[in-house]
Design an enzyme around this catalytic site. Sequence first.
Site, mmCIF file in Angstrom:
data_model
loop_
_atom_site.group_PDB
_atom_site.id
_atom_site.type_symbol
_atom_site.label_atom_id
_atom_site.label_comp_id
_atom_site.label_asym_id
_atom_site.label_seq_id
_atom_site.Cartn_x
_atom_site.Cartn_y
_atom_site.Cartn_z
ATOM 1 N N ASP A 1 10.559 8.252 9.159
ATOM 2 C CA ASP A 1 11.351 8.790 8.050
ATOM 3 C C ASP A 1 11.025 10.264 7.819
ATOM 4 O O ASP A 1 11.615 10.905 6.945
ATOM 5 C CB ASP A 1 11.197 7.945 6.776
ATOM 6 C CG ASP A 1 9.769 7.889 6.255
ATOM 7 O OD1 ASP A 1 8.864 8.432 6.911
ATOM 8 O OD2 ASP A 1 9.569 7.296 5.175
ATOM 9 N N SER A 2 10.110 10.819 8.652
ATOM 10 C CA SER A 2 9.919 12.273 8.680
ATOM 11 C C SER A 2 11.219 12.966 9.053
ATOM 12 O O SER A 2 11.341 14.179 8.901
ATOM 13 C CB SER A 2 8.816 12.653 9.672
ATOM 14 O OG SER A 2 9.053 12.067 10.932
ATOM 15 N N ASP B 1 10.977 3.229 10.961
ATOM 16 C CA ASP B 1 10.356 3.235 9.634
ATOM 17 C C ASP B 1 11.235 2.537 8.602
ATOM 18 O O ASP B 1 12.447 2.758 8.556
ATOM 19 C CB ASP B 1 10.181 4.689 9.160
ATOM 20 C CG ASP B 1 8.752 5.159 9.241
ATOM 21 O OD1 ASP B 1 7.842 4.320 9.310
ATOM 22 O OD2 ASP B 1 8.550 6.387 9.238
ATOM 23 N N LYS C 1 7.915 -0.102 10.916
ATOM 24 C CA LYS C 1 6.667 0.403 10.333
ATOM 25 C C LYS C 1 6.847 0.459 8.826
ATOM 26 O O LYS C 1 7.923 0.835 8.348
ATOM 27 C CB LYS C 1 6.327 1.792 10.880
ATOM 28 C CG LYS C 1 5.078 2.410 10.225
ATOM 29 C CD LYS C 1 4.552 3.606 10.993
ATOM 30 C CE LYS C 1 5.271 4.887 10.725
ATOM 31 N NZ LYS C 1 5.325 5.308 9.306
ATOM 32 N N GLU D 1 4.688 1.513 5.052
ATOM 33 C CA GLU D 1 3.526 2.165 4.452
ATOM 34 C C GLU D 1 2.872 1.260 3.414
ATOM 35 O O GLU D 1 3.565 0.539 2.690
ATOM 36 C CB GLU D 1 3.956 3.490 3.780
ATOM 37 C CG GLU D 1 4.461 4.517 4.766
ATOM 38 C CD GLU D 1 4.782 5.856 4.122
ATOM 39 O OE1 GLU D 1 4.462 6.068 2.934
ATOM 40 O OE2 GLU D 1 5.363 6.702 4.834
ATOM 41 N N GLU E 1 -3.135 8.039 8.804
ATOM 42 C CA GLU E 1 -2.664 9.418 8.615
ATOM 43 C C GLU E 1 -3.522 10.168 7.594
ATOM 44 O O GLU E 1 -3.842 9.634 6.516
ATOM 45 C CB GLU E 1 -1.200 9.412 8.150
ATOM 46 C CG GLU E 1 -0.674 10.827 7.891
ATOM 47 C CD GLU E 1 0.834 10.938 7.762
ATOM 48 O OE1 GLU E 1 1.537 9.930 7.918
ATOM 49 O OE2 GLU E 1 1.303 12.068 7.508
HETATM 50 O O1 KIV Z 1 7.685 9.397 9.529
HETATM 51 C C1 KIV Z 1 6.895 9.666 10.453
HETATM 52 O O2 KIV Z 1 7.168 10.449 11.361
HETATM 53 C C2 KIV Z 1 5.598 9.013 10.425
HETATM 54 C C3 KIV Z 1 4.537 9.540 11.332
HETATM 55 C C4 KIV Z 1 4.108 10.869 10.876
HETATM 56 C C5 KIV Z 1 3.412 8.602 11.469
HETATM 57 O O3 KIV Z 1 5.391 8.121 9.670
#
Ligand code: KIV
Length: 278
Positions: free
Chosen positions: A58-59, A97, A127, A129, A196
């Site tokens: 989600d970056s 994510d 993924k 969090e 992280e």
């Molecule tokens: O959103 C993302 O790119 C991430 C990585 C930085 C681990 O969660």
Amino acid sequence: MSVGEAKHRSDADKRKKVRTTDILSRKQGEKIVTVTAYDYSMAKLVDSAGVDVILVGDSLGNVVLGYPDTTRVTLDDMVHHTAAVVRASPKALVVADLPFLAAGVSTRDTIRNAGRLVREAGAEAVKLEGGLRVRDEIRALVDCQIPVMGHVGLTPQSVHAFGGFKVQGRTQEAADRVVRDAVAVQEGGAFSIVLEGIPAQLGERVTRELDIPTIGIGAGPACDGQVLVFHDMLHLFLDFTPKFAKVYADIGTATCDALVNYCEEVRTGRFPAAEHCY
Ligand code: KIV
């Protein structure tokens, strides 16, 4: 096609498809290489380079959509970008994510949201969090046959709760909390976990205490693997490069130079030349 590109492609073709079970078996073995990607062209480059895991992070909220943090990314954004990445990634494991509030609110919603990433977009794992707070949701996803990668430490979706992007686990108490969260993710049944923004020593401690592989970003060299954001490692995001990121090629500057050159050639009439005309 350059020699380098041809070699990457033929090496990549020989590789077998990476599965979550392969990643799990890499604990303390060959390091796990992970890079983010958000679209078809990017994912083609990453997959053909032989990367093990492509994370549709989600970056993308920061580096693709221009938001100040990841809290504005929607599940629809993630489905859209994950589907494009999956179309370009025959070998790497594709993990998507779950964005802000798509997990951690209710187990039913978490399953439905993760299900969209798998069924509509083709992700092979999700993924999410959080630690102890989401342990039961991780277990519920795994029970539904959706593999989960955990994520603890400086979890960017908690930016407002943390009071900014701050390295986590610096005191003994905070370090113990990170370890407790990582253990909870493992208990939930995750096949791997991202660490992280924590001190390298703590990254080493978590890696030692867990049976599942750790994938670090700003968590030191002892992790079982590393992940970098595509735009950070190629200097494509000009606003900011985090301390933990290494720039492997300055494509951002090369792109700016190419564009300045193009402007100049169009304005002076040097482009298009005879060879570009029908
Ligand atoms: O959103 C993302 O790119 C991430 C990585 C930085 C681990 O969660």
